[in-house]
Design an enzyme around this catalytic site. Sequence first.
Site, PDB file in Angstrom:
ATOM      1  N   HIS A 119       0.614  -1.068  -0.195  1.00 24.39           N
ATOM      2  CA  HIS A 119      -0.248   0.220  -0.067  1.00 24.39           C
ATOM      3  C   HIS A 119       1.102   1.223   0.452  1.00 24.39           C
ATOM      4  O   HIS A 119       1.447   1.577   1.052  1.00 24.39           O
ATOM      5  CB  HIS A 119      -1.119  -0.428   1.623  1.00 24.39           C
ATOM      6  CG  HIS A 119      -2.345  -0.944   0.998  1.00 24.39           C
ATOM      7  ND1 HIS A 119      -3.003  -0.219   0.174  1.00 24.39           N
ATOM      8  CD2 HIS A 119      -2.754  -1.656   1.539  1.00 24.39           C
ATOM      9  CE1 HIS A 119      -4.044  -0.945  -0.405  1.00 24.39           C
ATOM     10  NE2 HIS A 119      -4.105  -2.251   0.820  1.00 24.39           N
TER      11      HIS A 119
ATOM     12  N   ASP B  34      -4.713   1.963   1.324  1.00 25.80           N
ATOM     13  CA  ASP B  34      -5.206   1.241   3.430  1.00 25.80           C
ATOM     14  C   ASP B  34      -5.731   2.205   3.879  1.00 25.80           C
ATOM     15  O   ASP B  34      -6.992   2.236   4.618  1.00 25.80           O
ATOM     16  CB  ASP B  34      -3.999   0.961   3.572  1.00 25.80           C
ATOM     17  CG  ASP B  34      -2.859   1.445   3.818  1.00 25.80           C
ATOM     18  OD1 ASP B  34      -2.895   3.231   2.658  1.00 25.80           O
ATOM     19  OD2 ASP B  34      -1.691   1.510   4.648  1.00 25.80           O
TER      20      ASP B  34
ATOM     21  N   HIS C  83      12.642  -0.471 -26.726  1.00 29.35           N
ATOM     22  CA  HIS C  83      13.016  -2.182 -26.885  1.00 29.35           C
ATOM     23  C   HIS C  83      13.670  -2.420 -28.150  1.00 29.35           C
ATOM     24  O   HIS C  83      12.372  -2.360 -29.670  1.00 29.35           O
ATOM     25  CB  HIS C  83      11.913  -3.322 -26.415  1.00 29.35           C
ATOM     26  CG  HIS C  83      11.819  -2.597 -24.587  1.00 29.35           C
ATOM     27  ND1 HIS C  83      13.208  -3.047 -24.234  1.00 29.35           N
ATOM     28  CD2 HIS C  83      10.849  -2.443 -24.329  1.00 29.35           C
ATOM     29  CE1 HIS C  83      12.730  -2.569 -22.646  1.00 29.35           C
ATOM     30  NE2 HIS C  83      11.156  -2.273 -23.077  1.00 29.35           N
TER      31      HIS C  83
ATOM     32  N   TYR D  29      -7.393   6.924 -18.222  1.00 29.23           N
ATOM     33  CA  TYR D  29      -7.600   8.167 -17.241  1.00 29.23           C
ATOM     34  C   TYR D  29      -8.337   9.883 -18.185  1.00 29.23           C
ATOM     35  O   TYR D  29      -7.591  10.145 -18.148  1.00 29.23           O
ATOM     36  CB  TYR D  29      -7.747   8.079 -16.199  1.00 29.23           C
ATOM     37  CG  TYR D  29      -7.532   7.354 -15.209  1.00 29.23           C
ATOM     38  CD1 TYR D  29      -7.686   5.451 -15.499  1.00 29.23           C
ATOM     39  CD2 TYR D  29      -6.587   6.913 -14.091  1.00 29.23           C
ATOM     40  CE1 TYR D  29      -8.149   4.448 -14.925  1.00 29.23           C
ATOM     41  CE2 TYR D  29      -6.803   5.030 -13.072  1.00 29.23           C
ATOM     42  CZ  TYR D  29      -7.084   4.427 -13.455  1.00 29.23           C
ATOM     43  OH  TYR D  29      -7.097   2.988 -12.817  1.00 29.23           O
TER      44      TYR D  29
ATOM     45  N   GLU E 151      -0.683   8.371  10.939  1.00 31.12           N
ATOM     46  CA  GLU E 151      -1.520   7.973  11.219  1.00 31.12           C
ATOM     47  C   GLU E 151      -2.947   9.208  11.770  1.00 31.12           C
ATOM     48  O   GLU E 151      -3.904   9.036  11.957  1.00 31.12           O
ATOM     49  CB  GLU E 151      -1.396   7.097  12.039  1.00 31.12           C
ATOM     50  CG  GLU E 151      -1.227   5.545  10.739  1.00 31.12           C
ATOM     51  CD  GLU E 151      -0.516   5.011  12.069  1.00 31.12           C
ATOM     52  OE1 GLU E 151      -0.154   4.652  12.951  1.00 31.12           O
ATOM     53  OE2 GLU E 151      -1.044   3.850  11.602  1.00 31.12           O
TER      54      GLU E 151
END
Length: 397
Positions: free
Chosen positions: A105, A110, A246, A302, A375
């Site tokens: 994460h 999370d 490549h 997106y 946190e």
Amino acid sequence: MSAALTIDVPTEIATEVVATRRDLHEHPELGFEEHRTAGIVADRLRALGLEVHTGIGQTGVVGVLKGGARARPGKTIMLRADMDGLPIDEENDVPYRSRTPVHMHACGHDGHVAMLLGAARIVMDRRDEVAGTICFLFQPAEEGKGGAKVMVDDGVLERFGIERAYGLHLASAHPAGQVGFREGAFYASSDSIEITVEGKGGHGASPHLSVDPVYVASQFVVAVQQIVSRNIDPIEPAVITIGAIHGGTTHNVIPSRVKLMGTVRAFDADVRAKMAERIERVLRGICESSGATYAFEYLWRYPVTSNDVEQTRYVRALAQRVAGDEHVANVPKLMGAEDFSFFAERVPACFFTIGSNGGPDSSWPHHHARFDIDESALQTGVRMMTALALDAPLHAP
Ligand SMILES: [Zn+2]
Ligand SMILES: [Zn+2]
């Protein structure tokens, strides 16, 4: 500014949010593989007494809460968290370090799941205050696979009658607890290009008998930058990056083909369309002049994440009431992309950031093997999502 809106996060819930975030951090799952995470989400929402729908967009989960005891009418809103991790080997030495190699994460999802579950718990405790319908929406595969689009294609907006969409992202670029807003275009569109230049192989000493795709591809890599510098309005941000090239095997052999991959970013739908057209035109011109041919694929991934102006002003004012004026900021656009854009294309929406930088350990960029969050930021996110659940069905524009 309206009166302060107090959202208490009881210690027990704050502790649970941190524990949930750490548990998810230890067990990250990649896009569309979020079976454990989705299972935890569904179990928790059911335990709270929500109506739970699973398997939407493969591993997506929606928990629905309809009105309160007084069954007050109001809008149907969705609050979104994304659930997936990234294929990165975590380099943090923390007790909650990922237990799965090359799964991490490293974007903060999370925390997003933990915050929304925490908010759901507080909202259920204050259920009598709820009006309208709240959809707690947990989506799969934000990182590149467009889980939001898969949920939208699965009919999630119509199925629940969703009228407004809100989402947040933890942001290590901003101080912990700061709620960040941007009206209009916020995250860039992100598309991919895949190219094969077909030449004619031969001896490295006899280029005149070959069509050298290495030379052609090299010219393209340089020339494609003229699109941003010469074709796009300099006021409009745009990026083309060729991230992979490549071809060939050894010193003295001209190979038959070269493959290239790249990413294209923009903040405007017209710029986006123009880039797609111009890139192929540059490629075509260079290949023609050299006698090479090509295969070109432009993968529309997106769209731009664009915040509805009225919704953003509303959520910003709400943040001032919940977090205090000093913790609310206008933040710059980001060249990164967000598949929340697929919700925001369909219903008025606001996506905002919660700063998660509390010092050196939580200052690493997203997608870095050392990424972590302060946190304390989780509480701010819980309070914002709770405030939206309680206020938006009645008062959002
Ligand atoms: Zn990410
Ligand atoms: Zn993310």
